[in-house]
Design an enzyme around this catalytic site. Structure first.
Site, PDB file in Angstrom:
ATOM      1  N   SER A   1     -39.120 -30.875 -27.577  1.00 42.94           N
ATOM      2  CA  SER A   1     -40.101 -30.131 -26.768  1.00 42.94           C
ATOM      3  C   SER A   1     -41.233 -29.573 -27.622  1.00 42.94           C
ATOM      4  CB  SER A   1     -39.407 -28.984 -26.021  1.00 42.94           C
ATOM      5  OG  SER A   1     -38.509 -29.474 -25.060  1.00 42.94           O
TER       6      SER A   1
ATOM      7  N   HIS B   1     -44.648 -28.943 -19.769  1.00 47.87           N
ATOM      8  CA  HIS B   1     -43.882 -27.962 -20.532  1.00 47.87           C
ATOM      9  C   HIS B   1     -44.849 -27.050 -21.280  1.00 47.87           C
ATOM     10  CE1 HIS B   1     -40.932 -26.423 -23.434  1.00 47.87           C
ATOM     11  NE2 HIS B   1     -39.967 -27.027 -22.742  1.00 47.87           N
TER      12      HIS B   1
ATOM     13  N   ASP C   1     -38.329 -34.344 -14.827  1.00 48.39           N
ATOM     14  CA  ASP C   1     -37.014 -34.115 -15.437  1.00 48.39           C
ATOM     15  C   ASP C   1     -36.232 -32.970 -14.808  1.00 48.39           C
ATOM     16  OD1 ASP C   1     -38.601 -32.042 -16.460  1.00 48.39           O
ATOM     17  OD2 ASP C   1     -37.801 -32.188 -18.489  1.00 48.39           O
TER      18      ASP C   1
ATOM     19  N   HIS D   1     -36.544 -36.377 -27.105  1.00 45.52           N
ATOM     20  CA  HIS D   1     -35.609 -35.258 -26.936  1.00 45.52           C
ATOM     21  C   HIS D   1     -34.151 -35.676 -26.745  1.00 45.52           C
ATOM     22  CE1 HIS D   1     -35.701 -30.724 -25.713  1.00 45.52           C
ATOM     23  NE2 HIS D   1     -35.038 -30.973 -26.832  1.00 45.52           N
TER      24      HIS D   1
ATOM     25  N   ASP E   1     -42.535 -33.427 -17.427  1.00 44.84           N
ATOM     26  CA  ASP E   1     -41.690 -32.337 -17.904  1.00 44.84           C
ATOM     27  C   ASP E   1     -41.988 -31.052 -17.127  1.00 44.84           C
ATOM     28  OD1 ASP E   1     -40.202 -30.521 -19.467  1.00 44.84           O
ATOM     29  OD2 ASP E   1     -40.553 -31.693 -21.267  1.00 44.84           O
ATOM     30  N   ASP E   2     -40.939 -30.443 -16.565  1.00 42.01           N
ATOM     31  CA  ASP E   2     -41.027 -29.124 -15.922  1.00 42.01           C
ATOM     32  C   ASP E   2     -41.981 -29.077 -14.726  1.00 42.01           C
ATOM     33  OD1 ASP E   2     -39.265 -28.347 -17.848  1.00 42.01           O
ATOM     34  OD2 ASP E   2     -40.555 -26.859 -18.785  1.00 42.01           O
TER      35      ASP E   2
ATOM     36  N   LYS F   1     -42.392 -37.651 -24.955  1.00 38.50           N
ATOM     37  CA  LYS F   1     -41.343 -36.776 -25.466  1.00 38.50           C
ATOM     38  C   LYS F   1     -39.979 -37.462 -25.356  1.00 38.50           C
ATOM     39  CE  LYS F   1     -38.923 -32.578 -23.997  1.00 38.50           C
ATOM     40  NZ  LYS F   1     -38.982 -31.371 -23.160  1.00 38.50           N
TER      41      LYS F   1
ATOM     42  N   LYS G   1     -36.011 -24.399 -12.942  1.00 42.60           N
ATOM     43  CA  LYS G   1     -35.392 -25.022 -14.121  1.00 42.60           C
ATOM     44  C   LYS G   1     -34.221 -24.199 -14.657  1.00 42.60           C
ATOM     45  CE  LYS G   1     -36.692 -26.078 -18.930  1.00 42.60           C
ATOM     46  NZ  LYS G   1     -37.813 -26.267 -19.866  1.00 42.60           N
TER      47      LYS G   1
ATOM     48  N   CYS H   1     -34.062 -30.226 -20.153  1.00 43.83           N
ATOM     49  CA  CYS H   1     -34.734 -31.334 -20.849  1.00 43.83           C
ATOM     50  C   CYS H   1     -33.847 -32.459 -21.369  1.00 43.83           C
ATOM     51  CB  CYS H   1     -35.557 -30.766 -22.003  1.00 43.83           C
ATOM     52  SG  CYS H   1     -36.864 -29.641 -21.496  1.00 43.83           S
TER      53      CYS H   1
END
Length: 483
Positions: free
Chosen positions: A155, A232, A284, A132, A37-38, A130, A305, A77
């Site tokens: 998240s 994240h 992601d 989501h 993530d991120d 995660k 992002k 996300c």
């Protein structure tokens, strides 16, 4: 009695070896998909990371193929997760942005997921991390092809706590209305994340679950999806890695993610199935740059992002598939997260649904056939349904749109900085081969390329819509799932 014991032990050994052999069927490889993530384009050693090392991920690249023009389905996300699991641009199936605890929507039951495709072939399937894609039971992983799930429904900053200090927010803060952040097993909450200390445990939790799943299912084909909560914000890292990197907390987090990849790989090798496993590492979307030292690096790409510039959507992708991906190679061909579903289906002779998808079979690239060009275009959708740009070959046309730029002072230590509302007033053209950082608008010099790319734009607008020109829906959008 002794001879009977020897016979039973020998029979058990034969049975074990036969079971492992069953899982060496090359037409039914296992699949491990690690999804961060991120994490930015520049946050892996082989992509140029500095201040920390990622030896296990780098070793995946050394034994496989690294892609340099791979894109997430959207730069945010929920949408990106919808894309990678269903093979669709997220706006095709009603997804935009990130879902919040207040939402009563999620992944439509009529959409085929990677897990469902594998499940129909008697694969064991699991998701640890995660999700989501909707937090109500109807939308959780077990209802979309997964046998097992342990993780967060959304998240880790969607909780009633300050993400920098961990303190419970006062009533006047919007996020104070969020429910406690649950850790779900199957369809039920088994615990809650109520502090930054609890955040520190998540990467280790997912890793332990992943390793245990491999240990229990090594004798039959499996699909293991590990969508890590990190990196994240709020960042969390175990004591094993806290303070270990030169880069600070973000570097510590990346070192623990690298450790996680290593632990999963050890489990594959210990169980004798690594040679028949497709191991993929990707992310992601790009980094959340306004969080400063708690954010990753875009690796020189523009913005991050939630933007349709390269830093928002071009991300790392590494694949190791022993006997297929040539070792230590780099592919510069276009690829996208939506390509995974049809590619897995092609490799395993799996069945796709009748729903139209946007992914294409890129297995030729996974097998080192780099002269092939299975994908030639990328659509950059964001917002509710805004087409912000298209890419064809080495050329990217950026369309007029509004975005929030990171070109200002960032926050630090878990606090987010402000962003600047910025408008692209006229179309811009960039040569991705010479200018991946999107610094030189050359639209005045290549009118023929603009005309060529506008054909892609008009086709996308007709099929999927474009709110930038007041086309809310196209002819081929489908509905998101609703309660």
């Amino acid at each position: 009695m002794y001879n009977k014991f020897i016979f039973l032990a020998f029979a058990a050994l034969i049975s074990f070896n036969f079971s492992i052999a069953q899982n060496q069927n090359k037409e039914r490889p296992n699949v491990v998909l690690v999804f961060i993530d991120d994490e930015g384009y520049g946050d892996i050693g082989v992509y140029g990371a500095t201040g920390f090392e990622t030896p296990n991920i780098d070793q995946l690249a050394a034994k496989g193929t690294r892609f340099t023009n791979y894109y997430s389905a959207q730069p945010v996300c929920s949408a990106s997760r919808a894309g990678i699991l269903t093979g669709c641009y997220p706006n095709r199936i009603g997804f935009s942005g990130a879902l919040f605890p207040r939402h009563e929507i999620g992944l439509n039951k009529d959409e085929l997921t990677i897990a469902e495709m594998f499940k129909e072939q008697n694969y064991k399937t699991a998701c640890f991390g995660k999700w989501h894609l909707g937090w109500q039971k109807e939308f959780l992983p077990l209802q979309h092809g997964f046998d097992e799930f342990v993780g967060l429904p959304y998240s880790n900053d969607m909780w009633p706590h300050d993400s920098a200090t961990g303190e419970h927010l006062s009533a006047e803060k919007n996020r104070a209305k969020f429910p406690d952040l649950p850790i779900i097993e199957g369809n039920k909450a088994i615990a809650y994340v109520k502090s930054l200390k609890d955040q520190d445990k998540l990467t280790t939790l997912y890793t332990e679950k992943a390793v245990d799943f491999i240990d229990r299912n090594a004798s039959e084909p499996f699909f293991l999806y590990v969508p890590h909560t990190m990196a994240h914000i709020p960042l969390g890292v175990s004591d094993k890695f806290r303070g270990k990197s030169e880069q600070g907390l973000y570097g510590d987090v990346m070192m623990e993610i690298d450790w996680s990849v290593g632990e999963i790989d050890k489990a594959l090798k210990r169980n004798g199935v690594a040679d028949n496993t497709i191991f993929i590492f990707t992310t992601d979307n790009g980094p959340w740059l306004n969080f400063g030292n708690h954010a990753g690096s875009s690796g020189g790409l523009r913005e991050g992002k939630t933007t349709s510039w390269e830093g928002g959507q071009r991300v790392p992708f590494i694949i190791r598939w022993p006997g297929n991906t040539p070792e230590g190679t780099v592919s510069n061909k276009l690829a996208c997260a939506v390509d995974l579903l049809p590619t897995f289906a092609a490799i395993t002779n799996g069945k796709l649904s009748n729903n139209k998808i946007d992914g294409v079979d890129i297995s030729s690239l996974w097998k080192g056939q780099f002269s092939e060009t299975p994908r030639n275009t990328i659509l950059y959708y964001y917002g509710k349904n805004n087409l912000n740009g298209v890419r064809k070959g080495n050329w990217k046309l950026v369309l007029p749109h509004t975005y929030s730029s990171y070109n200002t002072e960032s926050g630090n230590d878990g606090h987010g900085g402000k962003r600047i509302k910025t408008v692209v007033e006229q179309p811009e053209l960039y040569n991705m081969m010479r200018d991946p950082g999107e610094r030189y608008n050359v639209i005045a010099y290549h009118p023929e390329k603009v005309k060529e790319l506008m054909v892609v734009v008009e086709k996308a607008r007709k099929e999927l819509g474009d709110l930038n020109v007041n086309i809310e829906y196209g002819t081929e959008n489908r509905k998101i799932g609703k309660l």
